[in-house]
Design an enzyme around this catalytic site. Structure first.
Site, PDB file in Angstrom:
ATOM      1  N   CYS A 177       0.641  -1.456  -0.257  1.00  0.00           N
ATOM      2  CA  CYS A 177       0.239  -0.014   0.149  1.00  0.00           C
ATOM      3  C   CYS A 177       0.280   1.017  -0.134  1.00  0.00           C
ATOM      4  CB  CYS A 177      -1.383   0.027   1.081  1.00  0.00           C
ATOM      5  SG  CYS A 177      -1.734  -0.902   1.297  1.00  0.00           S
ATOM      6  N   HIS A 202      -2.960   6.859   3.255  1.00  0.00           N
ATOM      7  CA  HIS A 202      -3.307   5.557   3.100  1.00  0.00           C
ATOM      8  C   HIS A 202      -4.087   4.708   3.449  1.00  0.00           C
ATOM      9  CE1 HIS A 202      -3.875   1.711   1.288  1.00  0.00           C
ATOM     10  NE2 HIS A 202      -3.806   0.937   2.768  1.00  0.00           N
ATOM     11  N   ASN A 204     -10.220  -0.239   0.978  1.00  0.00           N
ATOM     12  CA  ASN A 204      -8.756  -0.220   0.364  1.00  0.00           C
ATOM     13  C   ASN A 204      -8.270  -0.824  -0.871  1.00  0.00           C
ATOM     14  OD1 ASN A 204      -6.172  -0.623   1.081  1.00  0.00           O
ATOM     15  ND2 ASN A 204      -5.973  -1.542   2.574  1.00  0.00           N
TER      16      ASN A 204
END
Lengths: 331, 76
Positions: free
Chosen positions: A115, A255, A285
């Protein structure tokens, strides 16, 4: 004395048409809308169409970024695609994208940093621009995580979504663009977030498929702890390096993993929540795609303007983390 | 400050409950309304306040305020 400064010249993002809500998930696994919202802040996510791969999503985001930057694909010197869900193990998705764009002059490679991938890519592009190696670099965070989701595992399948975000990086006037970079890794935590099989350690076999080892495996509480600590400490370090205080920062774009991680970190940073951008509620996500999608939306909402100081911070599989402090440039 | 008082203050801060609700026999989940992520945050706050490392398998056994106080007293 830094001679050149690199910044973002244009951006674009794409998410697939199909929306999967928490109510849809209630019909697939034992879960509920309220449970998911309370623990993650996620209300819906986008899911790629069966014929769509990561390069297809990346292409749409990349074309928008090129248009926004006023750059032709032929002017690109390099393409970096940050992804954990490439079209194929090889060739790289960056090479597929190079061909789709017709960016004949561009070198191309994928970057694997979970990520944190987009912020890692931005840091690499920054070095390539400021060193004078390249003039225009396309960086893309793109993921089709729905393909590596175990749709029977309620602990993970509610968390992720598909999407892509792209940016053209190039030279900006002195004092603008990227002011500082902070990257790091802790390989000892790799086991907490991984896809166990499909590589040279455990090649695909009937057994690995039967054991669900081609899906995302996550130790939620370990990753949560890591994320809360590192989002705060990486942001702090990158601001210190840039010589800016938390009060001077207009917006932190983390993030988008989970609102609970974001608010716990914000508390540690002593930063009011309105200074921290959140859109995980609508996308889930999206791993490497989350930071560029969030940055695009923040800019569309007028939260990122010329002279504004922002911090981008990513954290994820590896374990990895990366943060960048920027003073936003626009013509 | 006693260990209990420190644990109580951290719990009040993390779970937004009143100090007099936090008793030795209170369970974090049923009595104080914590969920699994609150527990992780509580453990992190205990680790920082007491400067100890609490492994997952130990953390999983903490149900009540008393469990936390006894563990942290032992670790001191």
């Amino acid at each position: 004395m830094q001679m050149k400064y690199a910044g973002i010249l244009g951006m674009g993002f794409y998410v697939p048409e199909k929306v999967l809500t928490n109510y849809d998930l209630e019909k697939m696994v034992e879960t509920s809308h309220d449970w998911i919202v309370e623990r993650t802040g996620i209300k819906e996510r986008h899911i790629a169409a069966p014929e769509q791969a990561t390069s297809g999503q990346a292409l749409i985001a990349a074309r928008k970024a090129l248009e926004d930057a006023g750059i032709e694909a032929e002017q690109l010197d390099c393409i970096i695609v940050a992804t954990e869900t490439p079209d194929t193990k090889f060739p790289s998705t960056a090479c597929v994208l190079q061909d789709l764009l017709g960016a004949k002059a561009a070198a191309a490679f994928d970057l694997s940093a979970g990520c944190s991938g987009f912020v890692y890519s931005l840091s690499v592009a920054n070095s390539m621009i400021t060193s004078g190696l390249y003039k225009h670099i396309l960086i893309v965070g793109a993921e089709t995580l729905s393909r590596i989701m175990n749709w029977k595992d309620r602990n993970t399948c509610v968390l992720f979504g598909d999407g892509a975000g792209a940016a053209v990086v190039g030279e900006v006037p002195e004092g603008y663009g990227i002011l500082s970079v902070e990257m790091g890794a802790d390989g000892s935590g790799g086991k907490f977030l991984q896809m166990p099989a499909g590589g040279s350690r455990k090649p695909a076999s009937h057994e690995t498929v039967d054991n669900n080892e081609h899906y995302i495996f996550m130790d939620g509480s370990e990753v949560f702890k890591f994320a809360v600590k590192i989002m705060a400490s990486a942001s702090k370090k990158v601001m210190d390096k840039a010589g800016i205080s938390i009060e001077e920062v207009d917006l932190i774009i983390p993030h988008q993993a989970n609102t609970r991680i974001i608010s716990a970190s914000a508390k540690r940073l002593h930063v009011p929540e309105e200074k921290v951008f959140v859109n995980v509620d609508r996308y889930g996500n999206t791993s490497a795609a989350s930071v560029p999608i969030a940055l695009c939306e923040a800019r569309q909402q007028g939260l990122v303007k010329k002279d504004g100081k922002i911090v981008l911070v990513g954290f994820g599989a590896g374990l990895t983390w990366a943060a960048v402090a920027m003073k936003w440039w626009s013509k | 400050m006693t260990t209990f008082e420190k644990v109580r203050d951290i719990t009040v801060e993390q779970l937004s409950v009143d100090a007099d609700e936090v008793k030795m026999e209170s369970t974090f989940i049923d009595d104080l309304g914590a969920d699994s992520l609150d527990i992780v945050e509580l453990i992190m706050a205990f680790e920082e306040e007491f400067n100890v490392e609490i492994p997952d398998e130990v953390a999983e056994k903490i149900r009540t305020v008393k469990d936390a106080v006894e563990l942290l007293d032992k670790e001191k």
